[in-house]
Each structure stands twice: as C-alpha cells, then as structure tokens.
Design a protein around this motif. Structure first.
Motif, PDB file in Angstrom:
ATOM      1  N   GLY A  73      93.548 108.702-118.047  1.00  0.00           N
ATOM      2  CA  GLY A  73      94.343 108.231-116.918  1.00  0.00           C
ATOM      3  C   GLY A  73      94.535 106.727-116.958  1.00  0.00           C
ATOM      4  N   ALA A  74      93.509 106.002-117.374  1.00  0.00           N
ATOM      5  CA  ALA A  74      93.612 104.543-117.471  1.00  0.00           C
ATOM      6  C   ALA A  74      94.665 104.139-118.496  1.00  0.00           C
ATOM      7  CB  ALA A  74      92.252 103.952-117.841  1.00  0.00           C
ATOM      8  N   ARG A  75      94.689 104.844-119.612  1.00  0.00           N
ATOM      9  CA  ARG A  75      95.688 104.533-120.639  1.00  0.00           C
ATOM     10  C   ARG A  75      97.093 104.860-120.149  1.00  0.00           C
ATOM     11  NH1 ARG A  75      93.142 107.645-125.684  1.00  0.00           N
ATOM     12  NH2 ARG A  75      95.000 106.911-126.795  1.00  0.00           N
ATOM     13  N   LEU A  76      97.225 105.957-119.397  1.00  0.00           N
ATOM     14  CA  LEU A  76      98.540 106.333-118.885  1.00  0.00           C
ATOM     15  C   LEU A  76      99.053 105.340-117.850  1.00  0.00           C
ATOM     16  CD1 LEU A  76      98.045 110.187-118.508  1.00  0.00           C
ATOM     17  CD2 LEU A  76      99.643 109.063-120.052  1.00  0.00           C
ATOM     18  N   LEU A  77      98.162 104.812-117.030  1.00  0.00           N
ATOM     19  CA  LEU A  77      98.566 103.914-115.952  1.00  0.00           C
ATOM     20  C   LEU A  77      98.431 102.443-116.323  1.00  0.00           C
ATOM     21  CD1 LEU A  77      97.070 105.766-112.826  1.00  0.00           C
ATOM     22  CD2 LEU A  77      99.335 105.980-113.852  1.00  0.00           C
ATOM     23  N   GLY A  78      97.970 102.175-117.544  1.00  0.00           N
ATOM     24  CA  GLY A  78      97.887 100.802-117.995  1.00  0.00           C
ATOM     25  C   GLY A  78      96.715 100.020-117.443  1.00  0.00           C
TER      26      GLY A  78
ATOM     27  N   MET B 187      94.425 110.264-109.403  1.00  0.00           N
ATOM     28  CA  MET B 187      94.064 109.687-110.690  1.00  0.00           C
ATOM     29  C   MET B 187      93.615 108.237-110.527  1.00  0.00           C
ATOM     30  SD  MET B 187      93.541 109.807-113.866  1.00  0.00           S
ATOM     31  CE  MET B 187      94.127 111.470-114.238  1.00  0.00           C
ATOM     32  N   ALA B 188      94.324 107.485-109.679  1.00  0.00           N
ATOM     33  CA  ALA B 188      93.928 106.089-109.444  1.00  0.00           C
ATOM     34  C   ALA B 188      92.532 106.022-108.846  1.00  0.00           C
ATOM     35  CB  ALA B 188      94.938 105.418-108.523  1.00  0.00           C
ATOM     36  N   ASP B 189      92.216 106.955-107.937  1.00  0.00           N
ATOM     37  CA  ASP B 189      90.891 106.993-107.330  1.00  0.00           C
ATOM     38  C   ASP B 189      89.821 107.310-108.375  1.00  0.00           C
ATOM     39  OD1 ASP B 189      89.066 107.017-105.029  1.00  0.00           O
ATOM     40  OD2 ASP B 189      88.947 109.174-105.406  1.00  0.00           O
ATOM     41  N   LEU B 190      90.135 108.238-109.295  1.00  0.00           N
ATOM     42  CA  LEU B 190      89.193 108.579-110.362  1.00  0.00           C
ATOM     43  C   LEU B 190      88.920 107.372-111.253  1.00  0.00           C
ATOM     44  CD1 LEU B 190      87.596 110.787-111.933  1.00  0.00           C
ATOM     45  CD2 LEU B 190      89.679 111.167-113.269  1.00  0.00           C
ATOM     46  N   ILE B 191      89.976 106.651-111.600  1.00  0.00           N
ATOM     47  CA  ILE B 191      89.830 105.494-112.491  1.00  0.00           C
ATOM     48  C   ILE B 191      88.958 104.418-111.843  1.00  0.00           C
ATOM     49  CG2 ILE B 191      91.064 103.592-113.603  1.00  0.00           C
ATOM     50  CD1 ILE B 191      93.466 105.557-113.873  1.00  0.00           C
ATOM     51  N   THR B 192      89.287 104.064-110.607  1.00  0.00           N
ATOM     52  CA  THR B 192      88.534 102.987-109.961  1.00  0.00           C
ATOM     53  C   THR B 192      87.096 103.399-109.651  1.00  0.00           C
ATOM     54  OG1 THR B 192      89.439 103.696-107.819  1.00  0.00           O
ATOM     55  CG2 THR B 192      90.578 101.915-108.983  1.00  0.00           C
ATOM     56  N   SER B 193      86.901 104.665-109.301  1.00  0.00           N
ATOM     57  CA  SER B 193      85.553 105.131-108.955  1.00  0.00           C
ATOM     58  C   SER B 193      84.655 105.228-110.176  1.00  0.00           C
ATOM     59  CB  SER B 193      85.620 106.492-108.253  1.00  0.00           C
ATOM     60  OG  SER B 193      86.358 106.412-107.051  1.00  0.00           O
ATOM     61  N   VAL B 194      85.217 105.759-111.280  1.00  0.00           N
ATOM     62  CA  VAL B 194      84.404 105.996-112.475  1.00  0.00           C
ATOM     63  C   VAL B 194      84.361 104.776-113.385  1.00  0.00           C
ATOM     64  CG1 VAL B 194      84.164 107.416-114.549  1.00  0.00           C
ATOM     65  CG2 VAL B 194      84.806 108.479-112.379  1.00  0.00           C
ATOM     66  N   LEU B 195      85.519 104.169-113.631  1.00  0.00           N
ATOM     67  CA  LEU B 195      85.597 103.101-114.625  1.00  0.00           C
ATOM     68  C   LEU B 195      85.580 101.694-114.017  1.00  0.00           C
ATOM     69  CD1 LEU B 195      88.356 104.626-116.954  1.00  0.00           C
ATOM     70  CD2 LEU B 195      85.865 104.839-117.153  1.00  0.00           C
TER      71      LEU B 195
ATOM     72  N   PRO C 235      92.964  98.471-117.580  1.00  0.00           N
ATOM     73  CA  PRO C 235      92.803  97.527-116.461  1.00  0.00           C
ATOM     74  C   PRO C 235      93.823  96.394-116.441  1.00  0.00           C
ATOM     75  CG  PRO C 235      91.280  96.953-118.195  1.00  0.00           C
ATOM     76  CD  PRO C 235      92.028  98.178-118.677  1.00  0.00           C
ATOM     77  N   THR C 236      94.762  96.381-117.414  1.00  0.00           N
ATOM     78  CA  THR C 236      95.765  95.308-117.427  1.00  0.00           C
ATOM     79  C   THR C 236      96.598  95.329-116.155  1.00  0.00           C
ATOM     80  OG1 THR C 236      95.875  95.449-119.839  1.00  0.00           O
ATOM     81  CG2 THR C 236      97.680  94.326-118.732  1.00  0.00           C
ATOM     82  N   SER C 237      96.978  96.550-115.734  1.00  0.00           N
ATOM     83  CA  SER C 237      97.753  96.697-114.503  1.00  0.00           C
ATOM     84  C   SER C 237      96.868  97.359-113.446  1.00  0.00           C
ATOM     85  CB  SER C 237      98.992  97.561-114.742  1.00  0.00           C
ATOM     86  OG  SER C 237      99.802  96.972-115.744  1.00  0.00           O
ATOM     87  N   PRO C 238      96.882  96.859-112.235  1.00  0.00           N
ATOM     88  CA  PRO C 238      96.079  97.510-111.178  1.00  0.00           C
ATOM     89  C   PRO C 238      96.652  98.871-110.843  1.00  0.00           C
ATOM     90  CG  PRO C 238      97.476  95.780-110.246  1.00  0.00           C
ATOM     91  CD  PRO C 238      97.613  95.682-111.738  1.00  0.00           C
ATOM     92  N   VAL C 239      95.784  99.797-110.446  1.00  0.00           N
ATOM     93  CA  VAL C 239      96.233 101.156-110.090  1.00  0.00           C
ATOM     94  C   VAL C 239      96.245 101.317-108.582  1.00  0.00           C
ATOM     95  CG1 VAL C 239      95.504 102.172-112.241  1.00  0.00           C
ATOM     96  CG2 VAL C 239      93.888 102.047-110.337  1.00  0.00           C
TER      97      VAL C 239
END
Length: 368
Positions: A357-362, A278-286, A364-368
């Motif tokens: 996934g971004a909302r679940l992991l917080g 999920m972290a990889d998806l967030i950083t790659s897409v968003l 961009p406020t918190s790094p994934v």
C-alpha cells in the motif's frame, strides 16, 4: 474511340484517356511542350481514376496504347518531309507522352495519399469510440466488422508502453514492423493494431492467441500489459482499462517485469478500493519506521525485498546488496519499531500488505 485496357484493376474506361490523342496530334504538328492546363488535366484524370479504383499501371498502359495507335496518323508524322523532321516530331511526342504520364502519376498518387489520410482518420475515430465506449454498441459492432473485428467474440487487449521520451504513433517504426511481421507470419488476421495516446494497442480475439503472443513479443522492448478476456464492445473497453491499470500499477510499484498480466495484479485494485483504510494501515503499521535512523525508506525496501525473496535471508540480502548480518539487523529494527515480526507468518502478511500500500500511495515521500 480509344479501346479499354484490361489489367489488374480491370478495364480502364476510355474517358480516362479522353483528349490525349488529340493533344499528341497537336504536339506533333508544332513540336511544343504540354501546357500547364494540359498537365493539370492529366493530374485530375489520375485522381479520378484512383478514386474509381483503377491502378496506375493500367492507367499508364491505356495511355501508351493510345499513343501507339495514334502514332501513324499524327500530322507531324504523316507530314514529315525528311528523317530530321520525323526525328524532331518523335522527340516532341515522346516528351509530351512522358510529361502526360508523369502528371497522371502525380494525380493518382495524390488521390492515394488523401485516401490513406481519410482511412487513418476513420481508424483513429473508430479506435477512440471502441476503447472509450463513446458510441452505441450496435454501431460500434457494425463499424468493427470493417476493421476485421467481431465484437460478439471474447477479446483480449494488450497495451505496449514506449520507452521514456518516446511515443508510439502512425509513423513509428515499431508499428510498421509489427504490422509487417504479423501479416508475414499469419496473413489475414482479426487483430486490430493501432496507436493510442502514445501507446500501441492490440485488440485480438481469444481464438488468435498466437497473434497476441507475437504482438507481445515484438513490443516487449519496454513493457506490455495484457488484460483478461471479455466479451462484446463493453468488454473491449473493460479489457483496455485493465491493461492501462496494469501499466500504471507497474510504474507505481517499480515492477521490473517486461510483460504484465492484469490477472496477476487483481489484488492491487482491491487494496486501493478503500483508500482511507489503506492509509490507516500504512500509518498504523509503518508510521513508526519514520523515527528510524535514515528514515523509513531503507526499512520499507527491506520489507518488500524480504517478501519478494520468499522470506529467504540470503536471497533478500543479495537483492539489497547487504550482508546477511546487516539484513538480520534491519529485520530486528522493523520488529522493534512496528511491533510486527517479519518472521511470523501472520504478522509478516500485515507488514507486506502495508508495504504494498505504501508503494501504491507513494508513502513516505507523499503523505497518505
């Protein structure tokens, strides 16, 4: 011998009146008040009667009956020389009777308070064991019957979260209101209602959906999560964890619903099962959205609002308090930065999943 008095609690044995006629006889002769030890003796008898299951009304009645029968034979009455002496004696005897019954009441109420505290402690211990699965399932099932639960049935667990700054405990008015309402509407029911870790929990069999629905309605002032049904003691633990997880997800996703169904949120544990993916998806897409003017958050909010509006531009613009033209500009920026077009049915799914996934992991406020 003092005869028993039969009342709602049954016959009160003579030993709970022991010594009282003799005390009244002595008071009538000297017109004194009850001594401290005599009052304490009545308090002890009141406690013992409560522990034995005799009601205060019956205990009071047997003492009044003993006083009435003893009256004509009291030394101060039979030996009174005139009306004034008889009046003085009567006043002293009535005062002693009043003090004795007051002491009985104090002892009886003290025993009842202790019993309530013991029952509450036992209830808390049972709720802990039940919801956390700390005890042997057979022992838990046996204890559960004392609280009206048959754990062989399928149960649903609802958990009510309090408003910010509050906690639900045994003294909270909402607990008393829920218990009163459910008892008034449904009489005896098999649902267990108890506070736990500042929240209010209802464990109800699936056969009593009406009880569960009433609990949810009464507690939906803030937010209530309802689990899926599961069987047995282990199933109750699983249902409780599902409801807690639903409350946690709602807080992290900023969901506005007052009533949450764990069945409706099953996709989110799946999304979080592989956090690295999920972290990889967030950083790659968003990740490219962080280079936008104003940062990633406005565009991330746009993706979420667009999805929640069913990809209808006018409704999404209304939710974001934007013009349709401004919304269209944001969608174009999202497509340009990420390479994923929100208006493409397949690509929008990737964007929406990454945004969840971004909302679940917080992010961009918190790094994934």
């Amino acid at each position: 011998m003092v005869a028993s008095v039969v009342g709602a609690a049954g016959a009160v044995p003579p030993e709970f009146v022991a010594g009282f006629p003799e005390i009244l006889a002595d008071v009538s002769a000297s017109c004194r008040t009850l001594s401290r030890s005599e009052r304490e003796g009545r308090r002890v008898l009141g406690e013992q009667a409560a522990d034995a299951g005799y009601g205060l009304r019956d205990l009071t009645a047997v003492h009044l009956a003993a006083a009435r029968r003893a009256w004509a034979t009291l030394p101060g009455v039979t030996g009174a020389r005139d009306t004034a002496e008889l009046r003085k004696t009567g006043t002293a005897v009535l005062a002693a009777l009043e003090a004795g019954i007051a002491a009985l009441s104090e002892g009886h109420e003290r025993a009842q308070r202790h019993a309530v505290r013991r029952a509450e402690a036992a209830r808390r211990a049972f709720v802990d064991d039940l919801l956390y699965g700390r005890s042997d399932p057979g022992r838990i099932a046996e204890q559960a019957e004392g609280f009206g639960l048959r754990l062989a049935d399928r149960h649903v667990v609802a958990v009510a979260a309090p408003p910010d700054g509050e906690t639900y405990d045994e003294a909270h008015p909402l607990l008393r209101r829920v218990e009163r309402e459910l008892a008034g509407r449904f009489g005896d029911h098999d649902a267990l209602i108890a506070p736990k870790d500042g929240r209010l929990v209802c464990v109800a069999p699936t056969t009593q959906q009406h009880t569960l629905d009433a609990f949810v309605t009464l507690c939906s002032v803030h937010r209530v999560a309802v689990s899926r049904p599961h069987s047995g003691a282990v199933g109750v633990v699983r249902s409780y964890e599902e409801a807690l997880s639903a409350l946690d997800l709602a807080a992290r996703l900023g969901l506005g619903a007052k009533v949450l169904s764990a069945a409706d949120l099953l996709v989110f544990p799946v999304l979080l099962r592989d956090r690295a993916a999920m972290a990889d998806l967030i950083t790659s897409v968003l990740g490219p959205l962080e280079h936008a003017r104003g940062g990633a958050e406005p565009l991330l909010a746009t993706i979420s609002a667009y999805a929640e509006a069913g990809y209808v531009n006018a409704e999404a613009a209304r939710r974001l308090d934007l013009s349709v033209r401004a919304l269209s500009y944001r969608l174009e920026r999202i497509a340009a930065l990420t390479g994923f077009d929100p208006d493409d049915s397949l690509q929008r799914y990737t964007l929406e999943t990454a945004a969840l996934g971004a909302r679940l992991l917080g992010w961009p406020t918190s790094p994934v």
